[in-house]
Structures are given as structure tokens and as C-alpha cells.
Design an enzyme around this catalytic site. Structure first.
Site, mmCIF file in Angstrom:
data_model
loop_
_atom_site.group_PDB
_atom_site.id
_atom_site.type_symbol
_atom_site.label_atom_id
_atom_site.label_comp_id
_atom_site.label_asym_id
_atom_site.label_seq_id
_atom_site.Cartn_x
_atom_site.Cartn_y
_atom_site.Cartn_z
ATOM 1 N N LYS A 167 -0.265 3.654 -2.203
ATOM 2 C CA LYS A 167 -1.509 4.802 -2.199
ATOM 3 C C LYS A 167 -0.472 6.410 -2.200
ATOM 4 C CE LYS A 167 -4.305 1.739 0.078
ATOM 5 N NZ LYS A 167 -4.096 0.017 0.123
ATOM 6 N N SER A 169 -5.446 3.388 5.200
ATOM 7 C CA SER A 169 -5.163 2.514 4.146
ATOM 8 C C SER A 169 -6.206 1.855 3.269
ATOM 9 C CB SER A 169 -4.065 1.415 4.386
ATOM 10 O OG SER A 169 -3.372 1.035 3.506
ATOM 11 N N SER A 213 0.276 -0.796 0.678
ATOM 12 C CA SER A 213 -0.075 -0.697 -0.315
ATOM 13 C C SER A 213 1.150 1.161 0.323
ATOM 14 C CB SER A 213 -1.145 -0.481 2.063
ATOM 15 O OG SER A 213 -1.984 -0.593 0.798
#
Length: 345
Positions: free
Chosen positions: A119, A173, A116
Site C-alpha cells: 500500500k 490498512s 500490505s
């Protein structure tokens, strides 16, 4: 004959259980039973991500927290070499964002999945496009259907502003929020991924490649050196700085928390951050922090060990850096201290 088929099926299951392919059956009295409690050697129990799934879905007992990640953990050390020996991350980089001086390096050029951490690039592309942040976006089935073993907290049909989706993707997240941001980009998901890779190329991230905006694919790869470049870029975006360093917020009728347990902790000045975790990527953490008047990009990839090992590594690396800075300040008035870059053994 039904009883013969049932007996045969039972025998097959028994053989599989004996061979270790299947865990033994749960006891009726074990409210918190999960295979990890009985068979810690199972693959799902060997990694932080798998254990998180086990805890959420089946009530497995969580791993103990890395003591160096605890809120009362000391930020000073008299044994820098011992701290380096305890590091759990495979790739580590600490770089001065202003001078590009490398203060600590281990495997900084190794290319690996980044989970993640992806992101951050997702957020950068959204802001680059100048899309209206107050526009409402509806979560649809494709957003909720991303292949994650941990469920989304956003219900299909929920409508949130693009700003709120960005907030949730960065702070807590949320996978469905990141997917919705990519899906609603002009030109759709393919155009969004192309923009991610174009932005990486513009930043000089030569070891990086993106195939989706969430971070669940192992084909989203980068290196610690490249992620330091990304950190410097996102730290220049006030909204990303704000969203990644919010300890918590109430959105869509729920309270969401930051996935970085160091955010908001006394003694830490974090300017931007993001966590990431999958089985293949391991536990990852990137931060832009201020230390001794310097802005430092810290990248920790593929941390192994007990729960919170990436945060424990951040504390350990900080101890080493602080000890070196203290030694430099206490040196002769001319500051004649050997300038060896910190490195692992």
C-alpha cells in the site's frame, strides 16, 4: 433411505475428525470455541494471520503479546548479542537514509511476499498522478470482494473522498480502500499496476514486482533492500507521512486505528510506517524513524512467533542500535570504536 445416508455421512465425518483432518465438534457450553483452542497444531493456528482470522470470526483466544512489544518494554540493553538471538524476523535491514550506511542486516536481498507493505507503493502512485484528493469515490462490490479472510469495514455503496481512502489504506490498512484507489486510476487497474512497477523500476527496486494494489497476492514481492528505497521515497511525501503516523481517526462514521502499535508511543519518533500480514508473507513492518539525530529506514519481514513479534523485533533492534551508539559516544575522545556493521549470527 434417509437414515442410512445420514449414518454414512456421520461415519465419514467421524473418520475425518479422528484422523485430524477436521477439528472436533464444539461444545455447546464453549462460547469462545474455535479449533485453535482445542487443536493448536492446526495450520490456521500456526501463524499470526490465521490466528487473527480465528479471533475475529470465531472468538478464538488471542495469542499473548510478545513482551518486547509491550508499551512498558525497555529501549536499552546490556546484552546486544542476546537481543539479536531473540529476533523473529527472517529479513531485517536498518539503513541510514541520509548516508545509505547499513547498520543491521539479515537476509536483506531475499525476495518474498510483502503483504500490505504494498500500500505504500499504491499511495505513491496515487500522489504521482496528481488525482484530485477531494473527489468522491464510491465503494463497489469489486472493492469489497477482494480475497481477504478478514472482512472490510467499508460498506458497498459508501462514498469517501480519495483522500479518506488513502488515509484508511495507509493508517488502518483497509483493503477495499486500496482497491478502490487502483480501480479509479485513469486507465483502470491494469494501468495502475503498470504505474506501480514503473515507479519501482525508477526507484531502483530491482527485486520488486507488483500485480495488484492491496497486498493480498503472493506475487507482490520485494526485498528488505528495495523496501528501504521505497521508505525513503514515501518519507518525502508529507501526506503519506501524516496518514501513516496518525494513531487513529474517525472516518465514514467509524473509528479506525493505526495498525502499528508503536505509532504515538512515547520514546518513538516515527516519520512513516506500514504494516503487512498474510500467511505467506508473515508479519511485516517497515518504518522510517529518527534515532540519535539520524533518519533510519527499518525493514522487518516475515516475523514469526507470538502476537506482536514484528513490534518486539523493532524494539530489540532499536536496543542493539542504541547500545552501539552509546558505546561509540562513551569511547575515547577520538571516537576510536571498531566500525563493524551489526549483523545476525
Amino acid at each position: 433411505m434417509a437414515w442410512q445416508r445420514a449414518r454414512a455421512a456421520f461415519c465419514v465425518m467421524a473418520v475425518l475428525a479422528i484422523s485430524g483432518i477436521l477439528p472436533p465438534a464444539a461444545s455447546a457450553q464453549s462460547a469462545n470455541f474455535h479449533p485453535c483452542n482445542a487443536q493448536p497444531a492446526l495450520p490456521i493456528c500456526q501463524h499470526g494471520y490465521g490466528k487473527r482470522v480465528a479471533v475475529k470470526r470465531w472468538g478464538a483466544q488471542p495469542d499473548p503479546l510478545d513482551p518486547d512489544a509491550a508499551i512498558r518494554a525497555s529501549l536499552v540493553t546490556r546484552d546486544p548479542a542476546g537481543e539479536i538471538e531473540k529476533l523473529k524476523s527472517t529479513s531485517i535491514l536498518v539503513q541510514d537514509a541520509g548516508t545509505a550506511e547499513v547498520l543491521f542486516a539479515r537476509g536483506q536481498d531475499e525476495v518474498r511476499p510483502i503483504a500490505s507493505i504494498t500500500k505504500l507503493m499504491t499511495a505513491l502512485v496515487v500522489l504521482d498522478a496528481g488525482l484530485p484528493l477531494d473527489e468522491m469515490v464510491r465503494i463497489d462490490a469489486s472493492d469489497d470482494g477482494v480475497p481477504s479472510e478478514l472482512p472490510s469495514r467499508l460498506a458497498v455503496g459508501a462514498s469517501l473522498s480519495r483522500s479518506d481512502l488513502l488515509h484508511l489504506a495507509l493508517m488502518s490498512s483497509e483493503n477495499s480502500a486500496a482497491h478502490a484507489l487502483g480501480r479509479t486510476y485513469p486507465g483502470g487497474m491494469r494501468a495502475f499496476v503498470d504505474a506501480m512497477n514503473a515507479r519501482a523500476q525508477a526507484l531502483g527496486m530491482t527485486n520488486s514486482r507488483f500485480v495488484e494494489p492491496v497486498g493480498l497476492s503472493n506475487e507482490n514481492v520485494s526485498s528488505a533492500g528495495d523496501l528501504a528505497r521505497l521508505l525513503k521515497a514515501v518519507a518525502g511525501q508529507p501526506l503519506i507521512r501524516q496518514f501513516t503516523t496518525d494513531p487513529e481517526d474517525k472516518l465514514a462514521g467509524q473509528v479506525f486505528h493505526n495498525t502499528n502499535m508503536l505509532v504515538g508511543r512515547p520514546g518513538w519518533t516515527i516519520l512513516a510506517s506500514k504494516t503487512g500480514t498474510t500467511r505467506e508473507a508473515g508479519d511485516c513492518l517497515v518504518m522510517m524513524l529518527e534515532l540519535d539525530g539520524r533518519q533510519l529506514a527499518m525493514v522487518l519481514l516475515n516475523a514469526q512467533g507470538m502476537s506482536g513479534s514484528r513490534f518486539g523485533d523493532a524494539v530489540r533492534v532499536r536496543r542493539v542500535l542504541s547500545s552501539r551508539m552509546t558505546a561509540k559516544q562513551e569511547a575515547s575522545p577520538l571516537g576510536l570504536v571498531p566500525q563493524k556493521a551489526l549483523s545476525s549470527r
